[in-house]
Design a protein around this motif. Structure first.
Motif, PDB file in Angstrom:
ATOM      1  N   UNK A  48       0.886  -1.247   0.132  1.00 57.91           N
ATOM      2  CA  UNK A  48       0.177  -0.124  -0.007  1.00 57.91           C
ATOM      3  C   UNK A  48       0.848   1.354   0.119  1.00 57.91           C
ATOM      4  N   UNK A  49       2.001   1.330   0.789  1.00 58.67           N
ATOM      5  CA  UNK A  49       2.751   2.208   0.821  1.00 58.67           C
ATOM      6  C   UNK A  49       3.589   2.615  -0.450  1.00 58.67           C
ATOM      7  N   UNK A  50       3.803   1.311  -1.385  1.00 54.62           N
ATOM      8  CA  UNK A  50       4.319   1.663  -2.688  1.00 54.62           C
ATOM      9  C   UNK A  50       3.429   2.170  -3.525  1.00 54.62           C
ATOM     10  N   UNK A  51       2.042   1.880  -3.478  1.00 53.79           N
ATOM     11  CA  UNK A  51       1.141   2.674  -4.377  1.00 53.79           C
ATOM     12  C   UNK A  51       1.118   4.237  -3.927  1.00 53.79           C
ATOM     13  N   UNK A  52       1.205   4.575  -2.601  1.00 54.86           N
ATOM     14  CA  UNK A  52       1.159   5.814  -2.497  1.00 54.86           C
ATOM     15  C   UNK A  52       2.611   6.735  -2.814  1.00 54.86           C
ATOM     16  N   UNK A  53       3.717   6.085  -3.022  1.00 54.64           N
ATOM     17  CA  UNK A  53       5.044   6.672  -3.336  1.00 54.64           C
ATOM     18  C   UNK A  53       5.499   5.543  -4.881  1.00 54.64           C
ATOM     19  N   UNK A  54       4.937   5.529  -5.624  1.00 55.27           N
ATOM     20  CA  UNK A  54       5.135   4.598  -6.692  1.00 55.27           C
ATOM     21  C   UNK A  54       6.441   5.295  -7.303  1.00 55.27           C
ATOM     22  N   UNK A  55       7.385   4.476  -7.470  1.00 54.60           N
ATOM     23  CA  UNK A  55       8.710   5.196  -8.241  1.00 54.60           C
ATOM     24  C   UNK A  55       8.799   4.737  -9.885  1.00 54.60           C
ATOM     25  N   UNK A  56       7.613   3.915 -10.024  1.00 54.93           N
ATOM     26  CA  UNK A  56       7.637   3.684 -11.720  1.00 54.93           C
ATOM     27  C   UNK A  56       7.837   2.192 -11.669  1.00 54.93           C
ATOM     28  N   UNK A  57       7.484   1.512 -12.840  1.00 55.83           N
ATOM     29  CA  UNK A  57       7.563   0.145 -13.018  1.00 55.83           C
ATOM     30  C   UNK A  57       9.043  -0.306 -12.897  1.00 55.83           C
ATOM     31  N   UNK A  58      10.013   0.321 -13.799  1.00 52.80           N
ATOM     32  CA  UNK A  58      11.555  -0.281 -13.490  1.00 52.80           C
ATOM     33  C   UNK A  58      12.059  -0.328 -12.165  1.00 52.80           C
ATOM     34  N   UNK A  59      12.149   0.733 -11.408  1.00 54.15           N
ATOM     35  CA  UNK A  59      12.596   0.866 -10.190  1.00 54.15           C
ATOM     36  C   UNK A  59      11.972  -0.209  -9.250  1.00 54.15           C
ATOM     37  N   UNK A  60      10.623  -0.487  -9.282  1.00 49.71           N
ATOM     38  CA  UNK A  60      10.059  -1.452  -8.534  1.00 49.71           C
ATOM     39  C   UNK A  60      10.396  -2.660  -8.891  1.00 49.71           C
ATOM     40  N   UNK A  61      10.432  -3.034 -10.136  1.00 56.42           N
ATOM     41  CA  UNK A  61      10.827  -4.236 -10.848  1.00 56.42           C
ATOM     42  C   UNK A  61      12.287  -4.852 -10.263  1.00 56.42           C
ATOM     43  N   UNK A  62      13.119  -3.828 -10.245  1.00 62.72           N
ATOM     44  CA  UNK A  62      14.474  -4.067  -9.970  1.00 62.72           C
ATOM     45  C   UNK A  62      14.560  -4.171  -8.396  1.00 62.72           C
ATOM     46  N   UNK A  63      13.919  -3.335  -7.650  1.00 63.47           N
ATOM     47  CA  UNK A  63      13.825  -3.357  -6.292  1.00 63.47           C
ATOM     48  C   UNK A  63      13.445  -4.796  -5.852  1.00 63.47           C
ATOM     49  N   UNK A  64      12.408  -5.147  -6.188  1.00 65.21           N
ATOM     50  CA  UNK A  64      12.017  -6.666  -6.031  1.00 65.21           C
ATOM     51  C   UNK A  64      12.736  -7.625  -6.393  1.00 65.21           C
ATOM     52  N   UNK A  65      13.166  -7.548  -7.643  1.00 68.36           N
ATOM     53  CA  UNK A  65      14.133  -8.540  -7.984  1.00 68.36           C
ATOM     54  C   UNK A  65      15.497  -8.690  -7.375  1.00 68.36           C
ATOM     55  N   UNK A  66      15.870  -7.325  -7.041  1.00 64.04           N
ATOM     56  CA  UNK A  66      17.270  -7.433  -6.170  1.00 64.04           C
ATOM     57  C   UNK A  66      16.889  -8.027  -4.815  1.00 64.04           C
ATOM     58  N   UNK A  67      15.693  -8.140  -4.109  1.00 65.87           N
ATOM     59  CA  UNK A  67      15.745  -8.864  -2.937  1.00 65.87           C
ATOM     60  C   UNK A  67      15.447 -10.165  -3.197  1.00 65.87           C
ATOM     61  N   UNK A  68      15.008 -10.868  -4.232  1.00 69.26           N
ATOM     62  CA  UNK A  68      14.708 -12.112  -4.520  1.00 69.26           C
ATOM     63  C   UNK A  68      16.100 -12.705  -4.886  1.00 69.26           C
TER      64      UNK A  68
END
Length: 260
Positions: free
Chosen positions: A49-69
């Motif tokens: 929900x916080x991501x939805x409020x401060x969405x940085x864009x598809x690419x940064x979101x995907x990179x952040x998620x992929x980096x954690x995985x």
């Protein structure tokens, strides 16, 4: 009642479930009602929900998620091998109770659900420390939220497969069978190897992977992690907290069937 209230536990409290005596259906009920898992899910929802409020864009979101995985298996391996299986925590009075709770109790009785899940007081700061700096460096507040939510989600997945590995149940899928076999070796044959949960790639990379019991002799410390009676005499704090000398084998749990 469901399996005489899951045979050893209570649906209301979610406590004292013996995975060695449960089937898959009972595990799902216990898992989805367990307070720690419910907390992880709630915090993951809040993070997204916080991501939805401060969405940085598809690419940064995907990179952040992929980096954690990508980072998670490495982080788990390092923590598991060098901290949870290290001997320095029980040799200090002020960290003895921490070591007892986060790993010693689990190896003393690998089937007990109460101590399979880490305490949120320990796990949540660790998840935050792994995920938030990575996510923030990629996508600021939104990236940090994406990373934290992903970390909590991956933790839930890890914990479920960890339960499967101690469950009185043979998985149908071959890759889960192999995963379970490797983890059972870690708990019942030799603790200094197979530190992964869902992946053993890092074990292979660092030379701690072994595929079967023929690869190495059985360890005398597989259930006590080296905290035997001699160590307990020198560093008594874990033994004092337990109220008994360290066991050389778990009580009350039958060997897992079809696991090795």
């Amino acid at each position: 009642m469901i399996g005489s209230t899951l045979r050893n536990g209570s649906l209301r409290t979610g406590r004292s479930f013996d995975l060695g005596k449960m089937d898959l259906r009972q595990l799902w009920i216990a898992y989805l009602t367990y307070p720690t898992i419910l907390l992880y899910i709630a915090l993951a929802v809040a993070s997204f929900a916080m991501l939805g409020r401060h969405f940085p864009g598809i690419l940064p979101t995907a990179v952040a998620m992929g980096a954690v995985i990508a980072i998670y298996p490495v982080a788990w391996y390092l923590i598991h091998r060098f901290i949870l299986h290290g001997r320095f925590l029980y040799r200090m009075k002020w960290t003895a109770s921490l070591w007892k709770r986060i790993h010693f109790d689990h190896h003393q009785d690998p089937h007990l659900l109460d101590v399979l899940f880490g305490s949120p007081l320990n796990t949540l700061p660790t998840i935050a420390l792994i995920t938030l700096p990575v996510g923030y460096s990629i996508g600021h507040l939104g990236g940090a939220a994406a990373a934290m939510g992903t970390g909590l989600t991956v933790t839930c997945i890890y914990e479920f497969f960890h339960c499967i590995q101690h469950l009185n149940y043979k998985p149908r899928m071959r890759w889960i069978q192999k995963m379970k076999q490797r983890h059972v070796l870690h708990h019942f044959h030799h603790e200094d190897g197979n530190y992964g949960i869902t992946s053993f790639f890092v074990d292979r990379l660092f030379g701690s992977y072994y595929a079967d019991a023929r690869a190495r002799p059985r360890s005398a410390h597989v259930f006590n992690l080296g905290y035997d009676l001699q160590e307990a005499t020198l560093y008594p704090w874990v033994m004092d907290l337990t109220g008994a000398p360290p066991r050389e084998k778990p009580d009350g749990a039958p060997p897992q069937r079809n696991a090795a």
